[in-house]
Design a protein around this motif. Structure first.
Motif, PDB file in Angstrom:
ATOM      1  N   VAL A  12     -30.780 -42.628  16.003  1.00  0.00           N
ATOM      2  CA  VAL A  12     -30.326 -41.955  14.785  1.00  0.00           C
ATOM      3  C   VAL A  12     -28.806 -42.072  14.743  1.00  0.00           C
ATOM      4  O   VAL A  12     -28.145 -41.799  15.745  1.00  0.00           O
ATOM      5  N   PRO A  13     -28.245 -42.489  13.602  1.00  0.00           N
ATOM      6  CA  PRO A  13     -26.786 -42.536  13.526  1.00  0.00           C
ATOM      7  C   PRO A  13     -26.172 -41.181  13.893  1.00  0.00           C
ATOM      8  O   PRO A  13     -26.641 -40.134  13.442  1.00  0.00           O
ATOM      9  N   ARG A  14     -25.156 -41.229  14.716  1.00  0.00           N
ATOM     10  CA  ARG A  14     -24.549 -40.009  15.248  1.00  0.00           C
ATOM     11  C   ARG A  14     -24.087 -39.061  14.143  1.00  0.00           C
ATOM     12  O   ARG A  14     -24.327 -37.849  14.205  1.00  0.00           O
ATOM     13  N   ALA A  15     -23.426 -39.584  13.117  1.00  0.00           N
ATOM     14  CA  ALA A  15     -22.918 -38.737  12.031  1.00  0.00           C
ATOM     15  C   ALA A  15     -24.064 -38.053  11.290  1.00  0.00           C
ATOM     16  O   ALA A  15     -23.940 -36.895  10.887  1.00  0.00           O
ATOM     17  N   PHE A  16     -25.191 -38.744  11.129  1.00  0.00           N
ATOM     18  CA  PHE A  16     -26.366 -38.188  10.458  1.00  0.00           C
ATOM     19  C   PHE A  16     -26.891 -36.990  11.245  1.00  0.00           C
ATOM     20  O   PHE A  16     -27.079 -35.907  10.711  1.00  0.00           O
ATOM     21  N   ARG A  17     -27.108 -37.204  12.533  1.00  0.00           N
ATOM     22  CA  ARG A  17     -27.632 -36.136  13.395  1.00  0.00           C
ATOM     23  C   ARG A  17     -26.663 -34.955  13.464  1.00  0.00           C
ATOM     24  O   ARG A  17     -27.069 -33.803  13.304  1.00  0.00           O
ATOM     25  N   GLU A  18     -25.403 -35.220  13.694  1.00  0.00           N
ATOM     26  CA  GLU A  18     -24.428 -34.140  13.858  1.00  0.00           C
ATOM     27  C   GLU A  18     -24.279 -33.307  12.592  1.00  0.00           C
ATOM     28  O   GLU A  18     -24.142 -32.086  12.666  1.00  0.00           O
ATOM     29  N   ALA A  19     -24.308 -33.951  11.423  1.00  0.00           N
ATOM     30  CA  ALA A  19     -24.185 -33.209  10.165  1.00  0.00           C
ATOM     31  C   ALA A  19     -25.366 -32.264   9.964  1.00  0.00           C
ATOM     32  O   ALA A  19     -25.190 -31.110   9.563  1.00  0.00           O
ATOM     33  N   LEU A  20     -26.570 -32.723  10.253  1.00  0.00           N
ATOM     34  CA  LEU A  20     -27.753 -31.869  10.103  1.00  0.00           C
ATOM     35  C   LEU A  20     -27.754 -30.740  11.131  1.00  0.00           C
ATOM     36  O   LEU A  20     -28.038 -29.594  10.791  1.00  0.00           O
ATOM     37  N   GLU A  21     -27.448 -31.080  12.366  1.00  0.00           N
ATOM     38  CA  GLU A  21     -27.445 -30.056  13.416  1.00  0.00           C
ATOM     39  C   GLU A  21     -26.376 -28.997  13.154  1.00  0.00           C
ATOM     40  O   GLU A  21     -26.575 -27.829  13.470  1.00  0.00           O
ATOM     41  N   ALA A  22     -25.244 -29.383  12.547  1.00  0.00           N
ATOM     42  CA  ALA A  22     -24.200 -28.413  12.207  1.00  0.00           C
ATOM     43  C   ALA A  22     -24.701 -27.401  11.178  1.00  0.00           C
ATOM     44  O   ALA A  22     -24.201 -26.276  11.116  1.00  0.00           O
ATOM     45  N   GLU A  23     -25.702 -27.778  10.387  1.00  0.00           N
ATOM     46  CA  GLU A  23     -26.297 -26.880   9.391  1.00  0.00           C
ATOM     47  C   GLU A  23     -27.550 -26.173   9.925  1.00  0.00           C
ATOM     48  O   GLU A  23     -28.270 -25.528   9.170  1.00  0.00           O
ATOM     49  N   GLY A  24     -27.832 -26.343  11.220  1.00  0.00           N
ATOM     50  CA  GLY A  24     -28.975 -25.664  11.830  1.00  0.00           C
ATOM     51  C   GLY A  24     -30.299 -26.388  11.643  1.00  0.00           C
ATOM     52  O   GLY A  24     -31.359 -25.788  11.827  1.00  0.00           O
ATOM     53  N   ILE A  25     -30.252 -27.668  11.300  1.00  0.00           N
ATOM     54  CA  ILE A  25     -31.475 -28.466  11.118  1.00  0.00           C
ATOM     55  C   ILE A  25     -31.620 -29.407  12.310  1.00  0.00           C
ATOM     56  O   ILE A  25     -30.765 -30.269  12.539  1.00  0.00           O
ATOM     57  N   GLY A  26     -32.705 -29.236  13.059  1.00  0.00           N
ATOM     58  CA  GLY A  26     -32.994 -30.146  14.155  1.00  0.00           C
ATOM     59  C   GLY A  26     -33.514 -31.470  13.615  1.00  0.00           C
ATOM     60  O   GLY A  26     -34.159 -31.513  12.577  1.00  0.00           O
ATOM     61  N   VAL A  27     -33.236 -32.552  14.320  1.00  0.00           N
ATOM     62  CA  VAL A  27     -33.674 -33.887  13.909  1.00  0.00           C
ATOM     63  C   VAL A  27     -34.572 -34.459  15.001  1.00  0.00           C
ATOM     64  O   VAL A  27     -34.177 -34.516  16.165  1.00  0.00           O
ATOM     65  N   GLU A  28     -35.784 -34.841  14.614  1.00  0.00           N
ATOM     66  CA  GLU A  28     -36.742 -35.417  15.556  1.00  0.00           C
ATOM     67  C   GLU A  28     -37.069 -36.844  15.129  1.00  0.00           C
ATOM     68  O   GLU A  28     -37.868 -37.061  14.223  1.00  0.00           O
ATOM     69  N   PRO A  29     -36.436 -37.852  15.752  1.00  0.00           N
ATOM     70  CA  PRO A  29     -36.716 -39.232  15.384  1.00  0.00           C
ATOM     71  C   PRO A  29     -38.021 -39.730  16.013  1.00  0.00           C
ATOM     72  O   PRO A  29     -38.356 -39.370  17.142  1.00  0.00           O
ATOM     73  N   MET A  30     -38.747 -40.523  15.254  1.00  0.00           N
ATOM     74  CA  MET A  30     -39.984 -41.146  15.719  1.00  0.00           C
ATOM     75  C   MET A  30     -40.328 -42.268  14.757  1.00  0.00           C
ATOM     76  O   MET A  30     -39.647 -42.431  13.740  1.00  0.00           O
ATOM     77  N   ASN A  31     -41.369 -43.033  15.063  1.00  0.00           N
ATOM     78  CA  ASN A  31     -41.757 -44.030  14.074  1.00  0.00           C
ATOM     79  C   ASN A  31     -42.432 -43.313  12.900  1.00  0.00           C
ATOM     80  O   ASN A  31     -42.855 -42.170  13.016  1.00  0.00           O
ATOM     81  N   SER A  32     -42.496 -43.978  11.752  1.00  0.00           N
ATOM     82  CA  SER A  32     -43.003 -43.316  10.551  1.00  0.00           C
ATOM     83  C   SER A  32     -44.465 -42.880  10.654  1.00  0.00           C
ATOM     84  O   SER A  32     -44.802 -41.786  10.191  1.00  0.00           O
ATOM     85  N   PRO A  33     -45.374 -43.685  11.252  1.00  0.00           N
ATOM     86  CA  PRO A  33     -46.745 -43.188  11.397  1.00  0.00           C
ATOM     87  C   PRO A  33     -46.826 -41.889  12.207  1.00  0.00           C
ATOM     88  O   PRO A  33     -47.538 -40.961  11.829  1.00  0.00           O
TER      89      PRO A  33
END
Length: 118
Positions: free
Chosen positions: A73-94
């Motif tokens: 996950v691009p670092r800026a994408f993850r950090e921006a969401l986490e700064a707003e209290g949203i966890g990011v769980e990357p996985m394949n689409s299926p």
């Protein structure tokens, strides 16, 4: 054996996916999409951070389906969401589709940002 019917309330589970599309009931979304318990529509992909950020306070976790294969996950994408209290769980689409349905059935505050499988 006891079977328990899953209830999604007014939310729509992801019923199918294939090359370039995701299906919720009779609604077919083509390309990258963002699916929430209250809405589903197109998403601009990893360059579109504004759409998932607009859900701050409404979701706890964003399931990030990265297509056929998992990728960083691009670092800026993850950090921006986490700064707003949203966890990011990357996985394949299926896997993101299946996980979304399970957590939706549990009533969790989730959304799925999905890149298509091609």
């Amino acid at each position: 054996m006891r079977l328990t019917e899953i209830s999604y309330g007014s939310a729509q589970p992801i019923e199918g996916y294939g090359p370039g599309f995701f299906r919720l009931g009779t609604h077919v979304l083509r390309g990258a999409c963002l699916i929430t318990p209250w809405d589903a529509g197109p998403w601009g992909g990893l360059e579109d951070l504004a759409t998932p950020l607009a859900m701050a306070g409404r979701i706890d976790v964003l399931l990030l389906g990265l297509g056929a294969e998992i990728a960083p996950v691009p670092r800026a994408f993850r950090e921006a969401l986490e700064a707003e209290g949203i966890g990011v769980e990357p996985m394949n689409s299926p896997a993101a589709c299946r996980t979304y349905n399970v957590l939706l059935g549990e009533g969790r505050r989730i959304a799925a940002a999905l890149l298509p499988v091609v």
